[in-house]
Scaffold this motif. Structure first.
Motif, short mmCIF file in Angstrom:
data_model
loop_
_atom_site.label_atom_id
_atom_site.label_comp_id
_atom_site.label_asym_id
_atom_site.label_seq_id
_atom_site.Cartn_x
_atom_site.Cartn_y
_atom_site.Cartn_z
N THR A 190 73.86 44.71 71.36
CA THR A 190 73.13 44.37 72.59
C THR A 190 72.15 45.47 72.95
O THR A 190 72.47 46.66 72.92
CB THR A 190 74.12 44.17 73.75
N ILE A 191 70.94 45.05 73.32
CA ILE A 191 69.92 45.95 73.83
C ILE A 191 69.62 45.52 75.26
O ILE A 191 69.20 44.39 75.50
CB ILE A 191 68.62 45.90 73.00
N ALA A 192 69.88 46.40 76.23
CA ALA A 192 69.65 46.07 77.64
C ALA A 192 68.46 46.84 78.18
O ALA A 192 68.41 48.06 78.08
CB ALA A 192 70.91 46.40 78.46
N PHE A 193 67.50 46.11 78.73
CA PHE A 193 66.32 46.71 79.35
C PHE A 193 66.52 46.66 80.86
O PHE A 193 66.49 45.60 81.47
CB PHE A 193 65.06 45.94 78.95
N LYS B 292 65.18 30.86 81.63
CA LYS B 292 65.09 32.32 81.46
C LYS B 292 65.99 32.84 80.35
O LYS B 292 66.50 33.96 80.41
CB LYS B 292 65.36 33.05 82.79
N ALA B 293 66.18 32.01 79.31
CA ALA B 293 67.01 32.43 78.17
C ALA B 293 66.63 31.60 76.95
O ALA B 293 66.01 30.54 77.06
CB ALA B 293 68.49 32.26 78.49
N GLY B 294 67.01 32.10 75.78
CA GLY B 294 66.75 31.36 74.55
C GLY B 294 67.31 32.08 73.34
O GLY B 294 67.67 33.27 73.42
N VAL B 295 67.43 31.37 72.23
CA VAL B 295 67.90 31.95 70.97
C VAL B 295 66.80 31.77 69.93
O VAL B 295 66.29 30.66 69.75
CB VAL B 295 69.21 31.29 70.49
N PHE B 296 66.46 32.86 69.25
CA PHE B 296 65.34 32.85 68.31
C PHE B 296 65.79 33.31 66.93
O PHE B 296 66.70 34.14 66.81
CB PHE B 296 64.22 33.75 68.83
N ILE B 297 65.16 32.76 65.89
CA ILE B 297 65.51 33.09 64.51
C ILE B 297 64.65 34.25 64.02
O ILE B 297 63.43 34.15 63.96
CB ILE B 297 65.31 31.86 63.60
N ILE B 298 65.31 35.35 63.67
CA ILE B 298 64.60 36.52 63.13
C ILE B 298 64.44 36.36 61.62
O ILE B 298 63.35 36.53 61.07
CB ILE B 298 65.37 37.82 63.44
N PRO C 176 66.91 34.34 58.01
CA PRO C 176 68.01 33.40 57.75
C PRO C 176 69.39 33.88 58.16
O PRO C 176 70.28 33.06 58.41
CB PRO C 176 67.92 33.19 56.23
N SER C 177 69.58 35.18 58.24
CA SER C 177 70.92 35.69 58.59
C SER C 177 70.98 36.37 59.96
O SER C 177 72.05 36.85 60.36
CB SER C 177 71.39 36.69 57.52
N LEU C 178 69.86 36.44 60.65
CA LEU C 178 69.83 37.16 61.93
C LEU C 178 69.14 36.35 63.02
O LEU C 178 68.07 35.78 62.80
CB LEU C 178 69.12 38.50 61.76
N GLU C 179 69.77 36.31 64.20
CA GLU C 179 69.22 35.61 65.37
C GLU C 179 69.14 36.57 66.56
O GLU C 179 69.77 37.64 66.54
CB GLU C 179 70.09 34.41 65.73
N MET C 180 68.39 36.19 67.55
CA MET C 180 68.28 37.01 68.76
C MET C 180 68.44 36.14 69.99
O MET C 180 67.75 35.14 70.16
CB MET C 180 66.93 37.73 68.82
N HIS C 181 69.37 36.52 70.84
CA HIS C 181 69.60 35.83 72.11
C HIS C 181 68.96 36.66 73.22
O HIS C 181 69.29 37.84 73.39
CB HIS C 181 71.10 35.65 72.37
N ILE C 182 68.03 36.05 73.95
CA ILE C 182 67.37 36.73 75.07
C ILE C 182 67.84 36.11 76.38
O ILE C 182 67.86 34.89 76.53
CB ILE C 182 65.83 36.59 74.98
N GLN C 183 68.22 36.97 77.32
CA GLN C 183 68.64 36.49 78.63
C GLN C 183 68.00 37.38 79.70
O GLN C 183 68.21 38.59 79.72
CB GLN C 183 70.17 36.54 78.75
N ALA D 285 68.94 41.60 75.33
CA ALA D 285 68.63 41.05 74.01
C ALA D 285 69.82 41.31 73.09
O ALA D 285 70.26 42.45 72.94
CB ALA D 285 67.37 41.71 73.44
N ARG D 286 70.35 40.25 72.51
CA ARG D 286 71.49 40.37 71.60
C ARG D 286 71.05 39.99 70.19
O ARG D 286 70.55 38.89 69.97
CB ARG D 286 72.63 39.47 72.05
N LEU D 287 71.22 40.90 69.24
CA LEU D 287 70.95 40.60 67.84
C LEU D 287 72.26 40.13 67.22
O LEU D 287 73.27 40.84 67.29
CB LEU D 287 70.42 41.83 67.12
N VAL D 288 72.23 38.94 66.65
CA VAL D 288 73.47 38.31 66.17
C VAL D 288 73.36 38.03 64.67
O VAL D 288 72.50 37.25 64.23
CB VAL D 288 73.74 36.99 66.92
#
Length: 385
Positions: free
Chosen positions: A258-261, A300-306, A308-315, A323-326
């Motif tokens: 998790t990256i918190a701004f 105010k949120a979404g999940v994005f594909i970085i 094939p093996s990594l996604e990012m959840h923004i809230q 920002a969560r890198l999953v």
């Protein structure tokens, strides 16, 4: 009548007391103009309170640092030409048209460089809108309200769509999915009420895209060639909450970092959150889920594909952006360099977006090292595994 006036005065005092209590001891208090407690009756166009608003606006304008500054006399003829065009119902012209008007000036036409300076100055004080950007620099919006009305014909409140079946359908789709098709926009603008936008539709849509009101997703074919998308994302319209269970999925904690701004100001403006989501929509593809391949785009949120093996959840929350890198398997496989690059992208985006907002005072702004142009919306981040 006296009882009604007493009730109005009582309500006036209550509202302004609530406002003062809300912002007391915050950096925003100095920006509020509440001394006169102006309370307007919107149903009465002759309400005397409107005179107070006019006086207050003039008084505040006279206190601005650029009040009374001298302007080049050579700007005046073109300003008068603009006023004449607006009075004739012409809210938008091409740069070619302006160049012709300028060449016909009897005293001294502006040079090409001076004309650009004139347009940028007019833009800076809000009289016209001119974007010296690719695809946008060939037009000038003489009446900024024309652009606002174009926005409102698409991005608006549901109550303003009542009675217009097509726009009601459009609103419902945007509320649930955040998506609007280009064909629907063109259909709406074919309506007599909005026909004035259809003439310059490509330019107006390009401006909306430039301002992140609309986001055109990137699409590529098997050869890597760009394919024009048939839709736009409208992040600010999405009202759907995340009911996918994504954050509660198996081993989520062990697969993510998790990256918190954290914002230094009282709160993060909602518009900043929407623009950040729009930025992510522009850079990365949205993850889909379920049998219907529904986009994971929420309020105010979404999940994005970085990759094939990594996604990012923004809230986006009121005081921070998370920002969560999953990773598909485990967070130990998330490459440090990639995580650092994503962090830099998000940091840069937040800084650029925050520059659009009114400068406010904060602890950072009182620092002698505070840079010119500081917005008061300063972000610091923490990374947690």
């Amino acid at each position: 009548m006296p009882g009604y006036l007493d009730a109005v005065e009582q309500r006036r005092k209550e509202l302004f007391a609530e406002i003062n209590e809300m912002f007391e001891n915050t950096p925003l208090m100095k920006h509020l103009v509440t001394g006169d407690m102006i309370f307007v009756n919107a149903k009465d166009k002759y309400d005397p309170e409107m005179a107070k608003i006019k006086y207050t606006i003039i008084s505040e304008s006279e206190r601005q640092p650029n009040w009374g500054e001298s302007l080049p006399k050579c700007f005046i003829p073109l300003e008068l030409e603009f006023a004449s065009l607006i009075s004739r119902g012409i809210p938008l012209i091409t740069l070619e048209h302006l160049t012709k008007i300028n060449s016909l000036q009897p005293i001294r036409p502006l040079s090409e460089t001076e004309l650009k300076i004139f347009l940028k100055f007019q833009h800076s004080i809000g009289k016209v809108l001119y974007f010296d950007e690719h695809k946008l620099k060939k037009h000038i919006i003489l009446s900024p309200t024309h652009l606002i009305d174009a926005f409102k014909s698409i991005v608006t409140d549901k109550r303003f769509c009542e009675g217009d079946k097509k726009r009601e359908e459009l609103w419902n789709v945007m509320e649930k999915t955040g998506v609007i098709s280009k064909s629907v926009i063109h259909h709406v603008w074919k309506n007599k009420k909005y026909a004035k936008f259809d003439k310059n539709k490509e330019y107006l849509l390009d401006v909306m895209t430039h301002l992140d009101i609309l986001v055109e997703p990137k699409r590529y074919d098997s050869a890597g060639k760009s394919i024009p998308a048939e839709l736009y994302y409208v992040a600010s319209m999405v009202r759907a909450e995340d009911d996918s269970g994504y954050l509660q999925s198996a081993d989520f904690i062990n697969r993510s970092i998790t990256i918190a701004f954290q914002s230094s100001s009282l709160m993060i403006p909602p518009a900043l959150s929407f623009r950040l989501i729009s930025y992510c929509l522009y850079v990365w593809a949205v993850k889909t889920f379920g049998e219907k391949n529904k986009d994971m785009l929420f309020h105010k949120a979404g999940v994005f594909i970085i990759d094939p093996s990594l996604e990012m959840h923004i809230q986006c929350e009121d005081e921070m952006v998370i920002a969560r890198l999953v990773h598909a398997r485990t967070n130990t496989l998330i490459m440090r360099d990639l995580a650092s690059s994503i962090n830099e992208c998000l940091t840069s985006a937040l800084e650029k977006i925050s520059q659009l907002y009114i400068r406010t005072s904060s602890d950072q702004c009182h620092d002698d090292k505070c840079k010119p142009g500081c917005t008061g919306i300063v972000f610091r981040f923490d990374i947690a595994v």
